[in-house]
Scaffold this motif. Structure first.
Motif, mmCIF file in Angstrom:
data_model
loop_
_atom_site.group_PDB
_atom_site.id
_atom_site.type_symbol
_atom_site.label_atom_id
_atom_site.label_comp_id
_atom_site.label_asym_id
_atom_site.label_seq_id
_atom_site.Cartn_x
_atom_site.Cartn_y
_atom_site.Cartn_z
ATOM 1 N N ALA A 114 -82.590 59.175 -3.160
ATOM 2 C CA ALA A 114 -81.395 58.548 -2.606
ATOM 3 C C ALA A 114 -80.716 59.503 -1.624
ATOM 4 O O ALA A 114 -80.295 59.101 -0.532
ATOM 5 C CB ALA A 114 -80.424 58.172 -3.719
ATOM 6 N N LEU A 115 -80.650 60.771 -2.001
ATOM 7 C CA LEU A 115 -80.018 61.765 -1.133
ATOM 8 C C LEU A 115 -80.788 61.883 0.179
ATOM 9 O O LEU A 115 -80.214 61.864 1.269
ATOM 10 C CB LEU A 115 -79.970 63.118 -1.850
ATOM 11 N N GLY A 118 -80.429 58.655 2.203
ATOM 12 C CA GLY A 118 -79.098 58.593 2.802
ATOM 13 C C GLY A 118 -78.982 59.544 3.975
ATOM 14 O O GLY A 118 -78.490 59.180 5.048
ATOM 15 N N GLY A 119 -79.457 60.774 3.777
ATOM 16 C CA GLY A 119 -79.403 61.773 4.840
ATOM 17 C C GLY A 119 -80.190 61.312 6.058
ATOM 18 O O GLY A 119 -79.716 61.391 7.198
ATOM 19 N N LEU A 122 -78.428 58.550 7.940
ATOM 20 C CA LEU A 122 -77.313 59.070 8.731
ATOM 21 C C LEU A 122 -77.823 59.739 10.001
ATOM 22 O O LEU A 122 -77.284 59.542 11.091
ATOM 23 C CB LEU A 122 -76.520 60.088 7.908
ATOM 24 N N GLN A 125 -78.983 57.267 12.534
ATOM 25 C CA GLN A 125 -77.884 56.570 13.174
ATOM 26 C C GLN A 125 -77.215 57.452 14.220
ATOM 27 O O GLN A 125 -76.873 57.008 15.309
ATOM 28 C CB GLN A 125 -76.874 56.146 12.117
ATOM 29 N N VAL B 352 -68.227 61.811 5.836
ATOM 30 C CA VAL B 352 -69.479 61.095 5.599
ATOM 31 C C VAL B 352 -70.362 61.908 4.646
ATOM 32 O O VAL B 352 -70.963 61.376 3.704
ATOM 33 C CB VAL B 352 -70.217 60.840 6.926
ATOM 34 N N LEU B 356 -71.866 60.876 1.092
ATOM 35 C CA LEU B 356 -73.294 60.934 0.769
ATOM 36 C C LEU B 356 -73.500 61.603 -0.592
ATOM 37 O O LEU B 356 -74.204 61.090 -1.466
ATOM 38 C CB LEU B 356 -74.031 61.703 1.867
ATOM 39 N N PHE B 357 -72.840 62.747 -0.783
ATOM 40 C CA PHE B 357 -73.058 63.481 -2.035
ATOM 41 C C PHE B 357 -72.396 62.788 -3.222
ATOM 42 O O PHE B 357 -72.969 62.734 -4.307
ATOM 43 C CB PHE B 357 -72.575 64.927 -1.899
ATOM 44 N N THR B 360 -74.506 59.803 -4.175
ATOM 45 C CA THR B 360 -75.751 60.228 -4.826
ATOM 46 C C THR B 360 -75.466 60.686 -6.252
ATOM 47 O O THR B 360 -76.212 60.358 -7.177
ATOM 48 C CB THR B 360 -76.419 61.368 -4.043
ATOM 49 N N ALA B 363 -75.077 57.718 -8.252
ATOM 50 C CA ALA B 363 -76.372 57.088 -8.512
ATOM 51 C C ALA B 363 -77.116 57.829 -9.624
ATOM 52 O O ALA B 363 -77.760 57.212 -10.476
ATOM 53 C CB ALA B 363 -77.205 57.064 -7.237
ATOM 54 N N LEU B 397 -75.900 68.771 -7.138
ATOM 55 C CA LEU B 397 -75.342 67.938 -6.073
ATOM 56 C C LEU B 397 -73.939 68.393 -5.695
ATOM 57 O O LEU B 397 -73.488 68.186 -4.570
ATOM 58 C CB LEU B 397 -75.287 66.481 -6.527
#
Lengths: 159, 660
Positions: A114-115, A118-119, A122, A125, B352, B356-357, B360, B363, B397
């Motif tokens: 997921a990390l 997501g990274g 980003l 984009q 942002v 993100l962190f 995560t 999650a 994280l």
């Protein structure tokens, strides 16, 4: 009586440097082994409790498991051998930290994935936006400047 | 009579909620102000009726009316008054009633203070609120009615679970629910925005105070629960990664992310679509938490399968709301315009990264909590996911996140200067390195990771101080000028600094407690002495005492340090006659931020007693941190620019009227 109290005090004092057993009578003689037992205990689940390690739990089963762990350690088992022994006896359920296996693949990998995803999203984009002109507006042309000035003076009059 | 009145009031509240679910929506379609305004009156009336129903249950508990099943099962005539009141939400039915009461409270607040909201937005928001409320009223009335009567009223009640007879319980669940349910507001705003297909900075301005308020309560609620577990459960643990705790941590993580992304949206009109998604997710996680705790699915998947009415009902609510809102999001999100471009290195960029962190991390907790359930349902295989898993996956994280925290407020909007920020944080960095060296030299034993973790925490604290100092120019301008600037600084800036510093303080507490905790576990007789971390605890006396609805055995310890008396500690063990259960009441002695913790085990036949004594260095910082964070939130909430219902600039009004 006094001698008995003295003996107890002496015993508790002796126990001090170890001082890591959950019950006084469970302590192992060797501090290094005892420390290993404690470390293992924190990773093993008391199976009749809700989400407690055998290190925290006061249930009789937890005590049995603690004693079992110590028994295996004094029999010369390594940490992983103790774990294997317990898993063979009680199943994967006994481990608070599941092993990295086929059925726990998602459990372990989902968060890092997921990390990364997501990274990556980003980053893509950002690149797309940078490609489509960037975020710094181009300076105004002389015509635009003139129009802006006209608008501003209009505004000043009406306001 | 009171029970029937309470029941009837709840039915009326359901009726009002159903009207509120439909009529304002039709009004918004037809652009009919009268129909849209129905939402306002129904929301207020709902608050009155739902509140009345809750008060009725409180009265039943206080007067010990054992003809009501809920009172009989959870109360006792000898119970102290405060626990008669708190016992109302110490059980399933009562806590669900508290849940909807708070929901109706928030609905009422929006109705009462939402005068400067656009009429159609308010109608939509209250309508969505009412959907949620209707679902939960139905749930209570059909599966968990707290007002059921017993055919043959017993003379005495069965008493409340003794572990729950504690002041902590008085505060913890209402706080938590104010947080959980508070996120319903941002959810309703998000759905309303999706229905209207319109969202702007004003929307974010509206959502942010509500989110902040919910977040403050949730932060305090979680901290409170953690402290309650620490002193009540008797082995000094303060976080167990229990699914019930995770259920409250997940909305907190998502809510924290939401708080930060709403900031970007308010100030820069960017991240709109993402903010909407986070609003939906945060409340969905609150609903999930309610499902996990209330359905019994956690104790055993099989228990859930044998008595599925409640669980299935909440699961249904969960699916309808999460599924429905996410489908709506998928269908409508693309119609919301993206705005506000920014460079990767900027305030927006750092927020942002924060999102993100945090998502995560959220999650990770979600997967860890649900994986064992899913695996068992699918394959029948049972595994456990506990503290060691979460420490290993969740902890790392937070490291990059914490490193980034001081940089965020230092960067400018749109395009920031990372090097400049780094230069300004140089002092904080050097301070952290000094602390690292000191801790390394001083600490003996414990994990090698502890000193760097403390240094990181110090960096976060110094970093947030640096931000303040920079802003009022301390050391650069005369002191009086700096003081004046400090007073003029927006409260939200202070809020940010406090909240971020609180994070660092909590981290110091966590690291110190887990690394340098010393303990003594042994059997003691009167006059025995135990030595822990330089303290001597002499067991002075063991005696029995009768409480209102329990008997207790008390041990009295004289605590001294270097031969000088410090204090006495009296841990006890209570046996509650009605339920035949017992609790350990640990004794805590606070020394600065550290605590001595004594709890009793079983007594032996020879008059000795098993004793656990812990010395927990800096343990209180674990809870001071969140309190500081919540304080920062309150400061930020009191910022004039953010105040709920702050008047709009007057000059916009004439323009709008002229256009019409």
């Amino acid at each position: 009586m006094l001698r008995m109290i003295a003996a107890i005090v002496a015993l508790t004092l002796l126990a001090m440097p170890v001082a890591h057993a959950v019950q006084p009578d469970e302590i192992m003689a060797d501090p290094a082994k005892e420390a290993r037992a404690r470390e293992l205990s924190r990773e093993l689940r008391c199976m009749v409790c809700q989400n407690q390690s055998i290190d925290d739990s006061e249930a009789p089963l937890a005590r049995d498991l603690r004693l079992l762990v110590r028994e295996r350690i004094s029999a010369g088992d390594s940490n992983s051998q103790v774990i294997d022994f317990l898993v063979a006896r009680y199943g994967e359920f006994v481990l608070l930290k599941p092993r990295f296996e086929r059925q726990t693949l998602l459990l372990w990998l989902l968060a890092p994935l997921a990390l990364l995803a997501g990274g990556a999203a980003l980053w893509l984009q950002m690149r797309r936006r940078a490609g489509s002109g960037g975020d710094v507006p181009s300076p105004l042309t002389p015509e635009e400047e003139a129009r802006l000035a006209a608008l501003m003076s209009d505004d000043a009059k009406s306001g | 009579m009171i029970a029937e009145t309470g029941h009837y009031a709840l039915v009326l509240a359901l009726g009002l909620a159903l009207i509120q679910s439909i009529v304002p929506l039709i009004g918004a379609r037809l652009r009919d102000p009268a129909l849209m305004n129905v939402a306002r009156s129904t929301a207020l009336a709902q608050l009155v009726f739902c509140g009345a129903s809750f008060v009725a249950l409180v009265v039943l508990h206080v007067t010990s009316d054992f003809s009501v099943a809920n009172v009989y099962e959870n109360s006792h005539s000898m119970k102290p008054l405060i626990y008669k009141i708190t016992g109302v939400w110490g059980n399933h039915e009562g806590s669900m009633l508290l849940w909807v009461s708070i929901l109706s409270l928030f609905g009422g607040l929006v109705a009462a203070f939402g005068n400067n909201l656009p009429l159609s937005l308010r109608a939509h928001v209250l309508s969505v609120q009412a959907w949620v409320a209707s679902a939960f009223y139905l749930f209570i009335l059909i599966t968990s009615n707290p007002f059921l009567r017993l055919a043959n009223p017993p003379i005495e009640g069965r008493d409340l679970n003794p572990v729950l007879q504690d002041v902590g319980l008085a505060v913890h669940p209402p706080m938590l629910y104010l947080g959980y349910v508070g996120f319903s507001i941002s959810f309703s705003f998000a759905i309303a925005a999706l229905i209207e297909g319109r969202i702007d900075a004003a929307w974010a301005r509206w959502v942010r105070p509500w989110t902040l308020m919910a977040w403050i309560f949730l932060t305090l609620g979680i901290a409170m629960g953690s402290y309650w577990a620490y002193y009540e459960l008797g082995w000094g643990g303060w976080w167990f990664w229990d699914p019930v705790e995770n259920a409250s941590l997940m909305p907190w993580l998502a809510g924290t992310a939401l708080l930060h992304s709403a900031l970007v949206m308010e100030k820069r009109n960017a991240l709109k679509v993402w903010t909407i998604l986070l609003s939906i997710l945060t409340f969905s996680l609150s609903l999930l938490g309610t499902f996990l705790v209330r359905s019994g699915v956690l104790t055993s998947v099989h228990a859930f399968a044998t008595d599925p009415t409640r669980g299935v009902f909440i699961l249904l609510i969960l699916c309808v709301f999460i599924g429905g809102s996410l489908s709506l999001y998928a269908a409508r999100a693309s119609s919301l315009k993206q705005g506000g471009l920014f460079a990767p290195i900027s305030r927006e960029g750092s927020l942002v990264l924060n999102n993100l962190f945090l998502t995560t991390a959220c999650a990770t907790v979600l997967v860890g909590t649900l994986y064992p359930l899913g695996l068992e349902v699918l394959t029948g295989e049972k595994i456990s996911v506990g503290a060691p898993f979460f420490n290993l996956t969740f902890g790392p994280l937070f490291v990059p996140l914490l490193i980034a925290v001081p940089f965020g407020p230092m960067l400018a909007w749109k395009r920031g200067d990372l090097l400049g920020a780094a230069q300004r944080l140089l002092a904080a960095g050097i301070g952290a390195l000094l602390v690292l060296a000191l801790v390394w030299a001083w600490a003996h034993g414990g994990s090698a990771l502890a000193p760097p973790a403390i240094a990181l925490a110090v960096f976060v604290i110094l970093g947030s101080l640096t931000d303040l100092v920079e802003r009022f120019g301390l050391f650069r301008v005369p002191f009086a000028t700096a003081l004046r600037r400090a007073r003029g600084l927006p409260r939200s800036v202070w809020g940010t600094a406090f909240a971020h510093a609180g994070l660092g303080i909590a981290l110091i507490g966590i690291v110190c407690e887990t690394t340098w905790n010393s303990e003594y576990i042994g059997t003691m007789k009167p006059d025995d002495v135990a030595r822990v971390a330089g303290y001597e605890l002499k067991l002075d006396d063991l005696f029995q005492r009768q409480g209102p609805n329990y008997r207790e055995m008390i041990a009295q310890f004289d605590v001294s340090r270097d031969g000088r008396a410090v204090s006495t500690m009296t841990p006890s063990k209570r046996s509650f006659t009605t339920r035949g259960a017992s609790t350990t009441e640990a004794a805590l002695l606070t020394r600065g931020a550290s605590q001595l913790y004594v709890s009793l085990g079983d007594a032996t036949a020879e008059g000795a007693i098993a004793v656990r004594i812990y010395h927990k260095p800096f343990v209180l910082l674990i809870w001071w941190g969140p309190v500081l964070m919540a304080f920062g939130g309150v400061l930020s909430l009191s910022d004039r620019r953010l105040r709920v219902g702050a008047p709009k600039p007057a000059r916009i009004q004439p323009h709008l009227q002229a256009a019409e």
